[in-house]
Design a protein around this motif. Structure first.
Motif, PDB file in Angstrom:
ATOM      1  N   ALA A  56       0.876  -1.165   0.022  1.00 13.83           N
ATOM      2  CA  ALA A  56       0.062  -0.054   0.004  1.00 13.83           C
ATOM      3  C   ALA A  56       0.774   1.351   0.031  1.00 13.83           C
ATOM      4  O   ALA A  56       0.375   2.282  -0.290  1.00 13.83           O
ATOM      5  CB  ALA A  56      -0.889  -0.073   1.135  1.00 13.83           C
ATOM      6  N   ALA A  60       9.942   3.051  -3.442  1.00 13.89           N
ATOM      7  CA  ALA A  60      10.868   2.787  -4.361  1.00 13.89           C
ATOM      8  C   ALA A  60      10.682   1.318  -4.899  1.00 13.89           C
ATOM      9  O   ALA A  60      11.543   0.740  -5.604  1.00 13.89           O
ATOM     10  CB  ALA A  60      12.291   3.149  -3.920  1.00 13.89           C
ATOM     11  N   GLY A  61       9.996   0.673  -4.303  1.00 11.25           N
ATOM     12  CA  GLY A  61       9.614  -0.709  -4.639  1.00 11.25           C
ATOM     13  C   GLY A  61      10.552  -1.817  -3.794  1.00 11.25           C
ATOM     14  O   GLY A  61      10.561  -2.878  -4.471  1.00 11.25           O
ATOM     15  N   HIS A  63      10.553  -3.271  -0.789  1.00 12.73           N
ATOM     16  CA  HIS A  63       9.957  -4.398  -0.009  1.00 12.73           C
ATOM     17  C   HIS A  63       9.074  -5.184  -1.232  1.00 12.73           C
ATOM     18  O   HIS A  63       8.986  -6.369  -1.185  1.00 12.73           O
ATOM     19  CB  HIS A  63       8.855  -3.805   0.767  1.00 12.73           C
ATOM     20  N   ASP A  83       2.260   8.874  -4.592  1.00 10.51           N
ATOM     21  CA  ASP A  83       3.235   9.976  -5.467  1.00 10.51           C
ATOM     22  C   ASP A  83       3.613   9.504  -6.839  1.00 10.51           C
ATOM     23  O   ASP A  83       4.121   8.430  -7.112  1.00 10.51           O
ATOM     24  CB  ASP A  83       4.589   9.911  -4.379  1.00 10.51           C
ATOM     25  N   ALA A  86       7.208   8.099  -7.314  1.00 12.37           N
ATOM     26  CA  ALA A  86       7.605   6.829  -6.582  1.00 12.37           C
ATOM     27  C   ALA A  86       7.160   5.895  -7.468  1.00 12.37           C
ATOM     28  O   ALA A  86       7.715   4.767  -7.688  1.00 12.37           O
ATOM     29  CB  ALA A  86       6.947   6.959  -5.412  1.00 12.37           C
ATOM     30  N   ALA A 106      -3.103   6.068  -6.099  1.00 10.71           N
ATOM     31  CA  ALA A 106      -4.180   6.327  -5.383  1.00 10.71           C
ATOM     32  C   ALA A 106      -3.638   6.484  -3.908  1.00 10.71           C
ATOM     33  O   ALA A 106      -2.444   6.339  -3.440  1.00 10.71           O
ATOM     34  CB  ALA A 106      -5.165   5.015  -5.128  1.00 10.71           C
ATOM     35  N   ARG A 107      -4.464   6.852  -2.983  1.00 11.34           N
ATOM     36  CA  ARG A 107      -4.375   7.061  -1.727  1.00 11.34           C
ATOM     37  C   ARG A 107      -4.762   5.870  -1.045  1.00 11.34           C
ATOM     38  O   ARG A 107      -5.943   5.416  -1.414  1.00 11.34           O
ATOM     39  CB  ARG A 107      -4.939   8.470  -1.044  1.00 11.34           C
ATOM     40  N   PHE A 108      -4.059   5.230  -0.021  1.00 11.97           N
ATOM     41  CA  PHE A 108      -4.469   4.046   0.370  1.00 11.97           C
ATOM     42  C   PHE A 108      -5.648   4.086   1.497  1.00 11.97           C
ATOM     43  O   PHE A 108      -6.207   3.037   1.781  1.00 11.97           O
ATOM     44  CB  PHE A 108      -3.262   3.320   0.948  1.00 11.97           C
ATOM     45  N   GLY A 133       4.701   6.677   6.071  1.00  9.53           N
ATOM     46  CA  GLY A 133       5.600   7.930   6.186  1.00  9.53           C
ATOM     47  C   GLY A 133       6.125   8.137   4.960  1.00  9.53           C
ATOM     48  O   GLY A 133       5.652   7.975   3.753  1.00  9.53           O
ATOM     49  N   VAL A 134       7.151   8.969   4.737  1.00 11.71           N
ATOM     50  CA  VAL A 134       7.972   9.293   3.731  1.00 11.71           C
ATOM     51  C   VAL A 134       9.007   8.789   3.269  1.00 11.71           C
ATOM     52  O   VAL A 134       9.722   7.827   3.940  1.00 11.71           O
ATOM     53  CB  VAL A 134       8.544  10.931   3.694  1.00 11.71           C
ATOM     54  N   GLN A 138      11.769  11.220  -1.143  1.00 15.02           N
ATOM     55  CA  GLN A 138      11.150  12.351  -0.839  1.00 15.02           C
ATOM     56  C   GLN A 138      11.685  13.381   0.001  1.00 15.02           C
ATOM     57  O   GLN A 138      11.722  14.735  -0.096  1.00 15.02           O
ATOM     58  CB  GLN A 138       9.797  11.935  -0.388  1.00 15.02           C
ATOM     59  N   ARG A 340      17.465   5.831   9.075  1.00 14.91           N
ATOM     60  CA  ARG A 340      16.167   6.127   8.964  1.00 14.91           C
ATOM     61  C   ARG A 340      15.574   4.935   9.490  1.00 14.91           C
ATOM     62  O   ARG A 340      14.263   5.018  10.151  1.00 14.91           O
ATOM     63  CB  ARG A 340      15.756   6.355   7.725  1.00 14.91           C
TER      64      ARG A 340
END
Ligand SMILES: C[S@@+](CC[C@H](N)C(=O)[O-])C[C@H]1O[C@@H](n2cnc3c(N)ncnc32)[C@H](O)[C@@H]1O
Length: 359
Positions: A56, A60-61, A63, A83, A86, A106-108, A133-134, A138, A340
């Motif tokens: 969701a 950057a893909g 996972h 985004d 992304a 889409a937004r999840f 998060g970001v 980003q 991070r």
């Protein structure tokens, strides 16, 4: 911002004639707790498993690539991101997996609608991942306006195609609303001082101005407090980013959809031997981790009868089983390689039975 239901999802099968825009070059994002997340979502599947995994928060893909590599060819991955940059980046990275990948802009909080067409042909749902998060891209691309490390227009929208920017929020909200945002989403003790300074300085249009106003608003003793490692503007930037992207409300609206969509092992029509659907959440601050913790604990709760009742009268049974004990964190080696990851908290569940119908 328009209501979530009006967000039209754009689906792109990786074999569609129009591929995503070429990805801009940029710094890499390292997937946090990658192997553990992959084990949880791609694990315990038979070699002939057919079904759908949903990332969701595709980013950057990283996972997503690990999930695809760890699952049989009958597994399709739906990658959602709000985004467009992304999606373009992940699209290139995941191209070797061909039509096993479906990208959705889409937004999840539109999760159910976004995955419905894929579930109809490639289902059932095997798992959903939220890596909240970001992304590093980003944050590191100064022009996106997420960071006080670069001077850029004050934007902070993950979805650059719509919605109000951080500048709109700072320049259009009254001081009381700014105080609430800074306190609630940034846990900023100096919220009142900072909000008043922002209102006096309007219009605020760049990240550099915002950072300077925040630093100047703080008493010298707070600015130079010993032991302070983060920039004094960190909390303000986090708070505005969460508000601009409605991060907590969106997650609150999405997580129940994931739990509802993920079928239990004994679902009618589900192949025998296939485990229940799983949901995993990587959170990076206590506000979003609390939402996952509460939702999972509530779904995992069985009988709620008073302890002095000799037999259960409520009949309530757990809807999920917890796959993580409390929240799991990355080890010191991973944090050394990827600072991070330091604040990451992972929780996951497997669905045991469908939710009882609501009256
Ligand atoms: C931490 S990154 C994910 C990184 C990814 N797991 C990887 O390995 O590369 C989070 C991503 O989720 C996206 N995102 C955050 N909130 C979102 C939402 N409500 N709907 C859709 N995408 C969202 C962001 O745009 C960002 O690209």
């Amino acid at each position: 911002m328009p209501p979530a239901t009006s967000w039209a999802a754009t689906l792109v099968r990786m074999t569609d004639p129009e591929p995503p825009r070429p990805a801009p070059a940029g710094p890499a994002h390292l997937p946090v707790l990658r192997d553990r997340v992959t084990g949880l979502l791609a694990g315990d599947l038979p070699p002939d498993a057919r079904g759908v995994l949903v990332d969701a928060t595709l980013g950057a893909g990283g996972h997503a690539a690990a999930l695809l590599a760890a699952t049989p060819p009958g597994v399709t991955l739906v990658g959602i991101d709000q985004d467009p940059d992304a999606l373009a980046l992940a699209g290139e990275r995941l191209a070797p997996f061909g039509d096993r990948v479906v990208l959705v802009h889409a937004r999840f909080d539109a999760l159910a609608a976004s995955v419905a067409p894929v579930l109809a042909t490639a289902g059932p749902l095997l798992g959903v991942l939220y890596d909240l998060g970001v992304s590093s891209m980003q944050l590191d691309r100064g022009e996106r306006g997420f960071s006080f490390r670069a001077d850029a227009p004050l934007d902070m929208r993950m979805d650059t195609t719509r919605g109000a920017t951080a500048a709109d929020l700072v320049n259009g909200s009254d001081a009381g609303a700014l105080v609430r945002i800074l306190r609630e989403y940034g846990e900023e003790p100096q919220a009142r001082r900072i909000a008043d300074a922002l209102v006096r300085a309007r219009p605020v249009t760049t990240t550099g101005e915002l950072a300077r106003i925040v630093r100047d608003a703080l008493p010298a003793a707070v600015r130079h407090r010993s032991g302070r490692t983060a920039d004094p503007a960190t909390r303000t930037f986090q708070a505005l980013r969460i508000a601009v992207n409605a991060e907590l409300d969106t997650f609150r609206a999405s997580l129940p959809q994931a739990l509802e969509l993920a079928p239990p092992a004994a679902h009618p029509g589900r192949p025998t031997g296939l485990r229940g659907g799983r949901v995993a959440v990587l959170a990076y601050h206590s506000l979003e981790d609390r939402i996952a913790k509460r939702a999972f604990a509530d779904a995992a709760r069985g009988c709620v009868c008073p302890p002095d009742l000799p037999v259960c009268a409520c009949g309530r049974e757990p809807l999920v089983r917890l796959l993580t004990r409390g929240a799991e964190s990355p080890g010191p080696d991973e944090v050394d390689r990827n600072p991070r990851a330091r604040s990451a908290r992972l929780r996951a569940v497997e669905v045991l039975r469908g939710a009882p119908p609501t009256a």
